[in-house]
Design a protein around this motif. Structure first.
Motif, PDB file in Angstrom:
ATOM      1  N   UNK A 374      14.259  -7.638   2.401  1.00 30.82           N
ATOM      2  CA  UNK A 374      13.618  -6.276   2.448  1.00 30.82           C
ATOM      3  C   UNK A 374      12.213  -6.455   1.733  1.00 30.82           C
ATOM      4  N   UNK A 375      11.174  -6.653   2.557  1.00 32.84           N
ATOM      5  CA  UNK A 375       9.780  -6.553   2.172  1.00 32.84           C
ATOM      6  C   UNK A 375       8.795  -6.223   3.478  1.00 32.84           C
ATOM      7  N   UNK A 376       7.759  -5.600   2.940  1.00 26.69           N
ATOM      8  CA  UNK A 376       6.842  -5.418   4.245  1.00 26.69           C
ATOM      9  C   UNK A 376       5.602  -6.468   4.165  1.00 26.69           C
ATOM     10  N   UNK A 377       5.271  -7.099   4.803  1.00 28.96           N
ATOM     11  CA  UNK A 377       4.059  -7.753   5.117  1.00 28.96           C
ATOM     12  C   UNK A 377       3.305  -7.337   6.191  1.00 28.96           C
ATOM     13  N   UNK A 378       1.861  -7.080   5.900  1.00 23.38           N
ATOM     14  CA  UNK A 378       0.989  -6.233   6.721  1.00 23.38           C
ATOM     15  C   UNK A 378      -0.619  -6.671   6.529  1.00 23.38           C
ATOM     16  N   UNK A 379      -1.259  -6.469   7.627  1.00 20.15           N
ATOM     17  CA  UNK A 379      -2.608  -7.032   7.650  1.00 20.15           C
ATOM     18  C   UNK A 379      -3.455  -5.887   8.119  1.00 20.15           C
ATOM     19  N   UNK A 380      -4.617  -5.676   7.903  1.00 22.65           N
ATOM     20  CA  UNK A 380      -5.562  -4.713   8.445  1.00 22.65           C
ATOM     21  C   UNK A 380      -5.953  -4.926   9.911  1.00 22.65           C
ATOM     22  N   UNK A 381      -5.868  -3.943  10.589  1.00 20.45           N
ATOM     23  CA  UNK A 381      -6.213  -3.868  12.048  1.00 20.45           C
ATOM     24  C   UNK A 381      -7.724  -4.292  12.333  1.00 20.45           C
ATOM     25  N   UNK A 382      -8.600  -4.080  11.316  1.00 20.23           N
ATOM     26  CA  UNK A 382      -9.986  -3.980  11.233  1.00 20.23           C
ATOM     27  C   UNK A 382     -10.182  -4.411  10.093  1.00 20.23           C
ATOM     28  N   UNK A 383     -10.736  -5.855   9.709  1.00 22.25           N
ATOM     29  CA  UNK A 383     -11.112  -6.235   8.557  1.00 22.25           C
ATOM     30  C   UNK A 383     -12.397  -6.800   8.385  1.00 22.25           C
ATOM     31  N   UNK A 384     -13.174  -6.212   9.395  1.00 30.57           N
ATOM     32  CA  UNK A 384     -14.683  -6.838   9.643  1.00 30.57           C
ATOM     33  C   UNK A 384     -15.564  -6.127   8.209  1.00 30.57           C
ATOM     34  N   UNK A 385     -15.336  -5.077   7.800  1.00 33.04           N
ATOM     35  CA  UNK A 385     -15.957  -4.579   6.613  1.00 33.04           C
ATOM     36  C   UNK A 385     -15.325  -4.956   5.420  1.00 33.04           C
ATOM     37  N   UNK A 386     -14.036  -4.685   5.223  1.00 33.42           N
ATOM     38  CA  UNK A 386     -13.459  -5.130   4.026  1.00 33.42           C
ATOM     39  C   UNK A 386     -11.986  -5.590   4.262  1.00 33.42           C
ATOM     40  N   UNK A 387     -11.402  -6.575   3.572  1.00 35.45           N
ATOM     41  CA  UNK A 387     -10.450  -7.245   3.747  1.00 35.45           C
ATOM     42  C   UNK A 387      -9.455  -7.029   2.822  1.00 35.45           C
ATOM     43  N   UNK A 388      -8.219  -7.853   3.088  1.00 33.53           N
ATOM     44  CA  UNK A 388      -6.826  -7.619   2.272  1.00 33.53           C
ATOM     45  C   UNK A 388      -7.058  -8.188   0.950  1.00 33.53           C
ATOM     46  N   UNK A 389      -7.800  -9.015   0.578  1.00 37.78           N
ATOM     47  CA  UNK A 389      -8.183  -9.271  -0.827  1.00 37.78           C
ATOM     48  C   UNK A 389      -8.676  -8.140  -1.692  1.00 37.78           C
ATOM     49  N   UNK A 390      -9.538  -7.506  -0.864  1.00 33.69           N
ATOM     50  CA  UNK A 390     -10.381  -6.278  -1.613  1.00 33.69           C
ATOM     51  C   UNK A 390      -9.409  -5.377  -1.832  1.00 33.69           C
ATOM     52  N   UNK A 391      -8.419  -4.894  -1.013  1.00 35.37           N
ATOM     53  CA  UNK A 391      -7.271  -4.023  -1.026  1.00 35.37           C
ATOM     54  C   UNK A 391      -6.312  -4.375  -2.193  1.00 35.37           C
TER      55      UNK A 391
END
Length: 492
Positions: A374-391
């Protein structure tokens, strides 16, 4: 050996004025102080520093249990001074461990008679359990090769590139080649067909993962077993399977009982599981179970008698606390099958609440599967301006610890965020997290792009494709997060 840098290179002392009005001198930071200080002062100094740690309940990076019932906490504290290896002095604790081994073996459908004792041992965690299982496979393979008059100096293990780092440790520490099945975008677990293709006469076992750390997905152990049976039949080999069920071993039996992954499959010879993950015990307990006595070479078992009686032991360490073993027994009898099923179903339902909330934002691709850990792994559909590390970085302002990481080869250009749903993560917290993620996204939308700045800096002297830019940025942020962790943690 300290591998990390100090938190502060300039301040070599700890100021203890606030701890006690009777202690006004500074304490050395990296040397033992010359004089004693009052116990309340020592407590206050340490407690004040620990307040700067993250909240374990909001640490969504970890699979490890962060809450237990007060009654179990009392049992653990009452046994915290017992050294488990003193079996003759603490025979009841030894008996409780043996009961746990047998309960877990039956849970994994070990082929045992009613009066037959299971073969297994409690460990400090799944890392030690994997080391022990790997050593058993290596020794058994070596013995077979010696008896056949064949070379036995180049053993290997076949795994997916998504395995936990403890497999890499085992391979390096015990001189076994690690043959990894590479991943691909959209398929983040080991492909059984590719794994079987990599098996050769020197393969001591194929390691399958029941609950990938990356996205929680269960690997297809049944298909792996069937394909490997066919290859063994064609080649005359007897290549076995080990199931690393660190995360999924206490999940699948309760909410996916029809799934065949355990000792119901003939080539599965050993299984490890983490009691301190979904076994619902605080950090420090794992288990490894063997199918039968024949799968654990006798020469790996040591017998000692200087603690009062003959004691067989097969562990990498010797002394260890009894608390976690007692806590595991508490959970097994307290919850029973029904209780574990309720906890796992509740975790799964809360994971679905979080997944649906993230999907409603319209900003994420869901990388995890509905069935699995039970986990949720997800990625940004659009990471051209900001990416997952910033989130991930900005979520810490709300107290949330959500990891961002890149996938292994050959999917390293994919970056994901992951939220692990544990027993103490409620539906209310899931809804709150979605709201905070939405706030972070709105704030990032209004900020200048660090990604573009990095890309411009790196690409001044030449053009780069979008894929090259994305990989450079992912590498940059991965190093940035790694440096932060190195500065914060001291590894001795």
């Amino acid at each position: 050996m300290v591998l990390s840098r100090t938190a502060s290179d300039s301040d070599e002392s700890i100021h203890s004025t606030f701890a006690s009005r009777y202690v006004r001198t500074s304490l050395p930071r990296f040397k033992m102080p010359e004089n004693s200080i009052p116990k309340d002062a020592a407590y206050q100094i340490i407690n004040d520093e620990l307040m700067l740690d993250g909240n374990p309940r909001l640490n969504l990076a970890s699979f490890v249990t962060t809450w237990m019932e007060p009654e179990c906490d009392k049992l653990m504290m009452a046994s915290i001074n017992k050294n488990y290896v003193d079996m003759d002095e603490y025979p009841v604790t030894t008996e409780l461990q043996n009961r746990c081994v047998n309960m877990i073996a039956h849970l994994f459908n070990a082929p045992l008679d009613d009066s037959e004792a299971a073969v297994g041992v409690g460990t400090v965690g799944s890392s030690e359990a994997i080391m022990l299982a790997g050593l058993a496979f290596k020794r058994k393979w070596q013995n077979t090769r010696k008896a056949q008059g064949l070379p036995y100096d180049k053993p290997n293990i076949v795994t997916g590139a998504n395995v936990q780092v403890c497999w890499e440790k085992f391979a390096r520490y015990f001189e076994v080649e690690l043959k990894e099945v590479k991943l691909s975008e959209g398929y983040y677990v080991m492909d059984p067909a590719k794994a079987v293709e990599m098996v050769d006469e020197n393969t001591i076992c194929v390691a399958a993962i029941l609950g990938s750390t990356l996205n929680g997905e269960f690997e297809d152990v049944k298909l792996l077993n069937d394909l490997l049976l066919e290859k063994n039949k064609q080649t005359g080999w007897d290549t076995p399977i080990h199931v690393d069920a660190a995360s999924g071993g206490f999940i699948a039996p309760f909410i996916y009982p029809e799934l065949e992954w355990d000792f119901r499959l003939p080539l599965v010879k050993s299984i490890n599981v983490s009691g301190h993950k979904y076994g619902l015990v605080y950090a420090g307990i794992g288990w490894v179970i063997w199918r039968s006595k024949e799968d654990l070479p006798e020469e790996l078992i040591f017998h000692i008698n200087y603690l009062g009686a003959d004691q067989p032991t097969f562990t990498l360490n010797f002394s260890k606390g009894s608390s976690q073993v007692i806590a595991q027994y508490y959970q097994l009898i307290r919850l029973g099958f029904e209780g574990y099923r309720n906890v796992m179903e509740n975790c799964h339902e809360n994971a679905m609440v979080l997944k649906q909330g993230l999907e409603k934002t319209g900003r994420f691709n869901i990388v995890s599967k509905d069935d699995g850990v039970p986990l949720v792994a997800f990625s940004l559909k659009d990471n051209k301006r900001h990416n997952e590390f910033e989130v991930a970085e900005m979520l810490r302002r709300f107290g949330w610890i959500v990891p961002a990481y890149t996938m292994p080869a050959d999917a390293q250009h994919v970056t994901v965020l992951r939220v692990v749903i544990r027993e103490d993560f409620s539906r209310t917290l899931a809804e709150r997290l979605v709201l905070d993620i939405t706030k972070v996204l709105h704030e990032l939308d209004s900020m200048p792009s660090k990604l573009l700045a990095a890309a411009q800096q790196n690409g001044k002297n030449g053009k780069k494709t979008d894929m090259e830019t994305q990989r450079e940025v992912a590498t940059y942020w991965k190093k940035f997060v790694s440096d932060i962790k190195t500065n914060r943690n001291k590894i001795c």
